[in-house]
Design a protein around this motif. Structure first.
Motif, PDB file in Angstrom:
ATOM      1  N   HIS A  48       0.824  -1.201   0.000  1.00 56.48           N
ATOM      2  CA  HIS A  48       0.000   0.000   0.000  1.00 56.48           C
ATOM      3  C   HIS A  48       0.865   1.260   0.000  1.00 56.48           C
ATOM      4  O   HIS A  48       0.572   2.219  -0.722  1.00 56.48           O
ATOM      5  CB  HIS A  48      -0.938  -0.023   1.211  1.00 56.48           C
ATOM      6  CG  HIS A  48      -1.784   1.195   1.303  1.00 56.48           C
ATOM      7  ND1 HIS A  48      -2.827   1.439   0.439  1.00 56.48           N
ATOM      8  CD2 HIS A  48      -1.729   2.247   2.154  1.00 56.48           C
ATOM      9  CE1 HIS A  48      -3.390   2.602   0.755  1.00 56.48           C
ATOM     10  NE2 HIS A  48      -2.734   3.108   1.793  1.00 56.48           N
ATOM     11  N   GLY A 108       1.429   7.198  -6.392  1.00 52.24           N
ATOM     12  CA  GLY A 108       0.346   8.117  -6.701  1.00 52.24           C
ATOM     13  C   GLY A 108       0.627   9.550  -6.291  1.00 52.24           C
ATOM     14  O   GLY A 108       0.375  10.487  -7.050  1.00 52.24           O
ATOM     15  N   THR A 148      -8.839  -1.774  -0.246  1.00 57.11           N
ATOM     16  CA  THR A 148      -8.684  -3.211  -0.482  1.00 57.11           C
ATOM     17  C   THR A 148      -8.533  -3.931   0.853  1.00 57.11           C
ATOM     18  O   THR A 148      -8.186  -3.326   1.864  1.00 57.11           O
ATOM     19  CB  THR A 148      -7.471  -3.522  -1.389  1.00 57.11           C
ATOM     20  OG1 THR A 148      -6.282  -3.019  -0.773  1.00 57.11           O
ATOM     21  CG2 THR A 148      -7.639  -2.892  -2.770  1.00 57.11           C
ATOM     22  N   SER A 195      -0.012  -2.990 -12.922  1.00 57.37           N
ATOM     23  CA  SER A 195      -1.396  -2.587 -12.686  1.00 57.37           C
ATOM     24  C   SER A 195      -2.046  -3.482 -11.636  1.00 57.37           C
ATOM     25  O   SER A 195      -2.780  -3.008 -10.757  1.00 57.37           O
ATOM     26  CB  SER A 195      -2.173  -2.638 -13.996  1.00 57.37           C
ATOM     27  OG  SER A 195      -3.511  -2.304 -13.784  1.00 57.37           O
ATOM     28  N   MET A 222       2.220   1.783  -3.505  1.00 61.34           N
ATOM     29  CA  MET A 222       1.167   2.252  -4.390  1.00 61.34           C
ATOM     30  C   MET A 222       0.854   3.729  -4.114  1.00 61.34           C
ATOM     31  O   MET A 222       0.760   4.545  -5.026  1.00 61.34           O
ATOM     32  CB  MET A 222      -0.081   1.378  -4.198  1.00 61.34           C
ATOM     33  CG  MET A 222      -1.275   1.713  -5.060  1.00 61.34           C
ATOM     34  SD  MET A 222      -2.286   3.112  -4.540  1.00 61.34           S
ATOM     35  CE  MET A 222      -2.555   2.805  -2.814  1.00 61.34           C
ATOM     36  N   ALA A 223       0.746   4.103  -2.839  1.00 60.88           N
ATOM     37  CA  ALA A 223       0.412   5.475  -2.477  1.00 60.88           C
ATOM     38  C   ALA A 223       1.544   6.441  -2.823  1.00 60.88           C
ATOM     39  O   ALA A 223       1.294   7.547  -3.313  1.00 60.88           O
ATOM     40  CB  ALA A 223       0.078   5.552  -0.993  1.00 60.88           C
ATOM     41  N   ARG A 247      -0.883  -2.452  -8.172  1.00 61.68           N
ATOM     42  CA  ARG A 247      -1.544  -1.222  -7.751  1.00 61.68           C
ATOM     43  C   ARG A 247      -2.970  -1.498  -7.291  1.00 61.68           C
ATOM     44  O   ARG A 247      -3.410  -1.012  -6.250  1.00 61.68           O
ATOM     45  CB  ARG A 247      -1.516  -0.214  -8.902  1.00 61.68           C
ATOM     46  CG  ARG A 247      -1.873   1.190  -8.517  1.00 61.68           C
ATOM     47  CD  ARG A 247      -1.599   2.212  -9.617  1.00 61.68           C
ATOM     48  NE  ARG A 247      -2.148   1.864 -10.903  1.00 61.68           N
ATOM     49  CZ  ARG A 247      -1.433   1.439 -11.947  1.00 61.68           C
ATOM     50  NH1 ARG A 247      -0.134   1.282 -11.847  1.00 61.68           N
ATOM     51  NH2 ARG A 247      -2.019   1.147 -13.080  1.00 61.68           N
ATOM     52  N   LYS A 248      -3.684  -2.325  -8.029  1.00 64.26           N
ATOM     53  CA  LYS A 248      -5.072  -2.646  -7.671  1.00 64.26           C
ATOM     54  C   LYS A 248      -5.162  -3.453  -6.381  1.00 64.26           C
ATOM     55  O   LYS A 248      -6.080  -3.258  -5.592  1.00 64.26           O
ATOM     56  CB  LYS A 248      -5.746  -3.398  -8.811  1.00 64.26           C
ATOM     57  CG  LYS A 248      -6.016  -2.520 -10.009  1.00 64.26           C
ATOM     58  CD  LYS A 248      -6.569  -3.305 -11.170  1.00 64.26           C
ATOM     59  CE  LYS A 248      -6.702  -2.403 -12.381  1.00 64.26           C
ATOM     60  NZ  LYS A 248      -6.990  -3.141 -13.603  1.00 64.26           N
ATOM     61  N   GLN A 249      -4.216  -4.350  -6.144  1.00 63.50           N
ATOM     62  CA  GLN A 249      -4.265  -5.188  -4.942  1.00 63.50           C
ATOM     63  C   GLN A 249      -4.036  -4.389  -3.662  1.00 63.50           C
ATOM     64  O   GLN A 249      -4.550  -4.751  -2.607  1.00 63.50           O
ATOM     65  CB  GLN A 249      -3.241  -6.318  -5.017  1.00 63.50           C
ATOM     66  CG  GLN A 249      -3.322  -7.247  -3.810  1.00 63.50           C
ATOM     67  CD  GLN A 249      -2.592  -8.556  -4.011  1.00 63.50           C
ATOM     68  OE1 GLN A 249      -1.970  -8.795  -5.046  1.00 63.50           O
ATOM     69  NE2 GLN A 249      -2.680  -9.417  -3.031  1.00 63.50           N
ATOM     70  N   SER A 296      -4.513  -0.884  -3.304  1.00 63.10           N
ATOM     71  CA  SER A 296      -5.166   0.423  -3.290  1.00 63.10           C
ATOM     72  C   SER A 296      -5.975   0.629  -2.021  1.00 63.10           C
ATOM     73  O   SER A 296      -6.338  -0.328  -1.332  1.00 63.10           O
ATOM     74  CB  SER A 296      -6.099   0.563  -4.494  1.00 63.10           C
ATOM     75  OG  SER A 296      -5.370   0.623  -5.682  1.00 63.10           O
ATOM     76  N   ARG A 297      -6.296   1.875  -1.767  1.00 63.58           N
ATOM     77  CA  ARG A 297      -7.138   2.215  -0.620  1.00 63.58           C
ATOM     78  C   ARG A 297      -8.453   1.447  -0.729  1.00 63.58           C
ATOM     79  O   ARG A 297      -9.038   1.338  -1.794  1.00 63.58           O
ATOM     80  CB  ARG A 297      -7.404   3.717  -0.617  1.00 63.58           C
ATOM     81  CG  ARG A 297      -8.251   4.170   0.553  1.00 63.58           C
ATOM     82  CD  ARG A 297      -8.415   5.635   0.566  1.00 63.58           C
ATOM     83  NE  ARG A 297      -9.005   6.078  -0.688  1.00 63.58           N
ATOM     84  CZ  ARG A 297      -9.492   7.284  -0.879  1.00 63.58           C
ATOM     85  NH1 ARG A 297      -9.449   8.170   0.076  1.00 63.58           N
ATOM     86  NH2 ARG A 297     -10.005   7.612  -2.040  1.00 63.58           N
TER      87      ARG A 297
END
Length: 167
Positions: A48, A55, A84, A74, A51-52, A77-79, A81-82
């Motif tokens: 996380h 971003g 999850t 991708s 990923m953050a 990032r999806k796994q 993300s906020r």
């Protein structure tokens, strides 16, 4: 370098140094363990944060670049993300090395790119969601705050795993 940018960069570096102290003695079998009372694990926390940071310190500053897929996939990032839900099964997570490498790669890329940001762009607006300030500078300030917030969660996880506090 612009004084505001220098401040944001120093805060980002401090937050990462602190998180690294929290991770220094963590063993591989602890990465996905969710102790009683915990709703997360160390693997999710680091994924996380990677990923953050991507971003806030890269994407929000200069948009998505073709080479960003080398920083983070991708699916990664999806796994993480906020919103999850952390998955405690190691087989349903990326390998520890991939999480750690992504965490490190994004940070190193941010350290390379951030000093090159033009001071005039710091006040440019960003879209929701944002914290505190709806500007590129606000995103950089929040980057270190966000990492320290998760450092607290990592610290609690350490204690629940039987580790001594750090510092």
């Amino acid at each position: 370098m612009d004084a505001r940018l220098d401040l944001a960069l120093k805060q980002i570096e401090f937050a990462r140094e602190y998180v690294e102290t929290l991770l220094a003695d963590i063993q591989a079998d602890e990465w996905f363990r969710m102790p009683a009372g915990a709703s997360t694990h160390l693997g999710w926390q680091l994924g996380h944060l990677a990923m953050a940071q991507y971003g806030l310190a890269l994407f929000r500053q200069r948009g998505r670049q073709p080479e960003d897929l080398q920083l983070m996939t991708s699916s990664f990032r999806k796994q993480f993300s906020r919103g999850t839900v952390p998955e405690p099964d190691p087989a349903k997570n990326p390998p520890i090395a991939e999480i750690r490498d992504t965490f490190d790669r994004v940070y190193q890329q941010a350290l390379l790119e951030l000093p090159q940001i033009a001071a005039a762009t710091l006040d440019e607006p960003i879209d929701m969601p944002y914290a505190a300030y709806p500007t590129k500078y606000g995103a950089l300030l929040f980057c270190s705050c966000h990492e320290m917030l998760h450092a607290g969660q990592i610290g609690v996880l350490r204690r629940l795993l039987g580790r001594a506090p750090v510092r």
